[in-house]
Design an enzyme around this catalytic site. Structure first.
Site, short mmCIF file in Angstrom:
data_model
loop_
_atom_site.label_atom_id
_atom_site.label_comp_id
_atom_site.label_asym_id
_atom_site.label_seq_id
_atom_site.Cartn_x
_atom_site.Cartn_y
_atom_site.Cartn_z
CE1 TYR A 170 26.79 4.51 43.01
CE2 TYR A 170 26.66 6.91 43.13
CZ TYR A 170 27.39 5.75 42.90
OH TYR A 170 28.71 5.85 42.58
CG HIS B 217 32.46 -0.09 49.65
ND1 HIS B 217 31.55 0.91 49.84
CD2 HIS B 217 33.08 0.18 48.47
CE1 HIS B 217 31.61 1.76 48.82
NE2 HIS B 217 32.53 1.34 47.98
CG HIS C 215 28.72 2.61 39.59
ND1 HIS C 215 29.38 1.43 39.41
CD2 HIS C 215 29.48 3.36 40.42
CE1 HIS C 215 30.50 1.45 40.12
NE2 HIS C 215 30.59 2.62 40.72
CG ASP D 53 31.51 7.11 41.83
OD1 ASP D 53 31.10 6.10 41.25
OD2 ASP D 53 32.54 7.12 42.52
CG ASP E 48 34.21 1.22 41.96
OD1 ASP E 48 35.18 1.81 42.46
OD2 ASP E 48 33.08 1.72 41.88
CG HIS F 105 32.82 8.81 45.81
ND1 HIS F 105 32.48 8.42 47.09
CD2 HIS F 105 33.21 7.68 45.17
CE1 HIS F 105 32.64 7.12 47.22
NE2 HIS F 105 33.09 6.64 46.08
CG HIS G 177 36.60 7.83 41.42
ND1 HIS G 177 37.48 8.15 42.43
CD2 HIS G 177 35.59 7.14 42.01
CE1 HIS G 177 37.00 7.68 43.58
NE2 HIS G 177 35.89 7.05 43.35
CD GLU H 120 35.55 3.65 45.41
OE1 GLU H 120 35.15 3.00 46.39
OE2 GLU H 120 34.94 4.64 44.95
#
Length: 393
Positions: free
Chosen positions: A191, A24, A222, A163, A82, A144, A78, A80
């Site tokens: 990041y 994104h 990640h 994250d 992903d 986040h 989380h 989100e």
């Protein structure tokens, strides 16, 4: 499949997306990982899912260790996509699993996927007994997203940080010490700059809570797992969260016919002459997410654009809109650029710098091609700006 064990009974079961190049708006030339972890105890617990297209790979990795139907809990740190995108697909194979998440997580998950599961909402201080181990939950709202939390496995002292402490980097080696540390730290900084920089004050508040825990592993959602260099990444987050900066000026610009580029180069000469480190980026050739990585620790930001239609060039407009959202705190800023019959770029730049929360210093606009006297003004602008950087410590 290649079975990766973090500690006895704790496995990596995530997916590596070698081909993703845009997260994104955040350029990811090294790809992205979607990390998921499986804890096998008297109770079996999955920590986070993966992006939807990788649901099959996640299930295959789980099946290599246990039957997915035996999983008792799925922790959603989380929501989100992903991290949660594969959840609807994998939950069909986990009929007895409770879904553990915050209240904000539950609300968002139900709205996003239009599904109801056996939810267990947790808050600060709650824990989950798995047998020999206990999983404790640490809500981190707005580190986040509002629903964000971390989970801590007490006996093995593993922080599943979601994250926080992540990096967008692909590798077949899952631990930091198995990879080139400067590369991992570079990606961790990039990041942070592109994902967490707007929330630095909240990061600073959350860090003491995290540092109270004895931690042997930090397993983010990640990138690689931190095992060998935990003090280094904690120190970096303390630096970034505090907003401390270095004697560095980032100069980002784009040019139409070369005059603004001439200005940029002489401004850079002035910055260097004052004894400050300068970095120069032409935005039609540079990735803005990499430039923001440099902005993260820089004390000064100078942005230049030729005037187009009484405003800035499109590449600079995209940079400033992106920077405005990330709100790099504690920065001195200035604008410059060349124009033809009418200006406008400098004023537009300064307005967006103010909206991004930066302290705007005097800039410079020049008509047509800079003559020798105007070139000297560019040099002086860079020198004076760098002096303010040195005096703002």
């Amino acid at each position: 499949m290649n079975r990766v064990q973090l500690t006895k009974g704790v496995y990596y079961v995530g997916a590596v997306d070698w081909n993703l190049r845009d997260f994104h708006g955040y350029a990811t030339p090294g790809g992205v990982t979607y990390n998921s972890y499986l804890i096998v105890d008297e109770k079996i617990c999955l920590i986070d899912a993966v992006k939807a297209p990788f649901a099959g790979e996640l299930l295959a990795r789980i099946r290599d260790i246990v039957d997915p139907a035996k999983i008792d809990y799925v922790v959603v740190n989380h929501i989100e996509p992903d991290h949660s995108g594969a959840l609807p697909a994998i939950m069909e194979h986990m009929p007895q699993a409770k879904v553990i998440l915050t209240q904000q997580g539950k609300d968002g998950l139900v709205k996003h996927y239009q599904k109801q599961y056996d939810f267990q909402v947790v808050k600060e201080g709650d824990s989950l007994a798995l047998g020999n181990q206990t999983l404790r939950f640490i809500p981190l709202p707005m580190v986040h997203w509002p629903d964000s939390m971390a989970s801590y496995l007490d006996k093995d002292q593993i922080l599943f940080s979601n994250d926080a402490f992540g990096q967008h980097i692909c590798t077949t080696k899952r631990f930091d010490g198995e990879n080139n540390l400067p590369d991992v730290l570079y990606e961790a900084a990039k990041y942070y700059a592109n994902i967490l920089m707007p929330f630095s004050k909240l990061v600073a508040k959350a860090l003491p809570k995290i540092k109270e825990l004895p931690i042997k592993l930090i397993a983010p959602s990640h990138g690689v797992v931190w095992r060998d260099h935990i003090p280094e990444i904690l120190a970096k987050y303390e630096l970034w969260g505090s907003g401390k900066t270095r004697d560095t000026v980032v100069i980002a610009y784009d040019t139409m016919w070369g005059s603004t580029e001439t200005m940029a180069r002489y401004i850079l000469e002035g910055v260097a002459a004052a004894g400050v480190n300068g970095k120069l980026y032409r935005m039609s050739l540079s990735d803005r997410s990499s430039v923001l990585k440099e902005v993260l620790e820089a004390r000064g930001v100078i942005v230049g654009s030729s005037t187009l239609n009484n405003g800035m060039l499109p590449n600079i407009g995209a940079l400033m809109l992106y920077m405005k959202g990330l709100r790099p705190a504690g920065k001195l800023a200035a604008a410059f650029g060349a124009y033809g019959w009418a200006g406008g770029a400098q004023a537009a730049l300064e307005e967006m710098m103010q909206q991004a929360g930066m302290q705007v210093e005097p800039g410079l606009a020049i008509k047509w091609i800079p003559d020798p006297a105007e070139i000297q003004r560019c040099y002086q602008m860079g020198y004076d700006f760098a002096q303010k950087v040195l005096n703002s410590k």
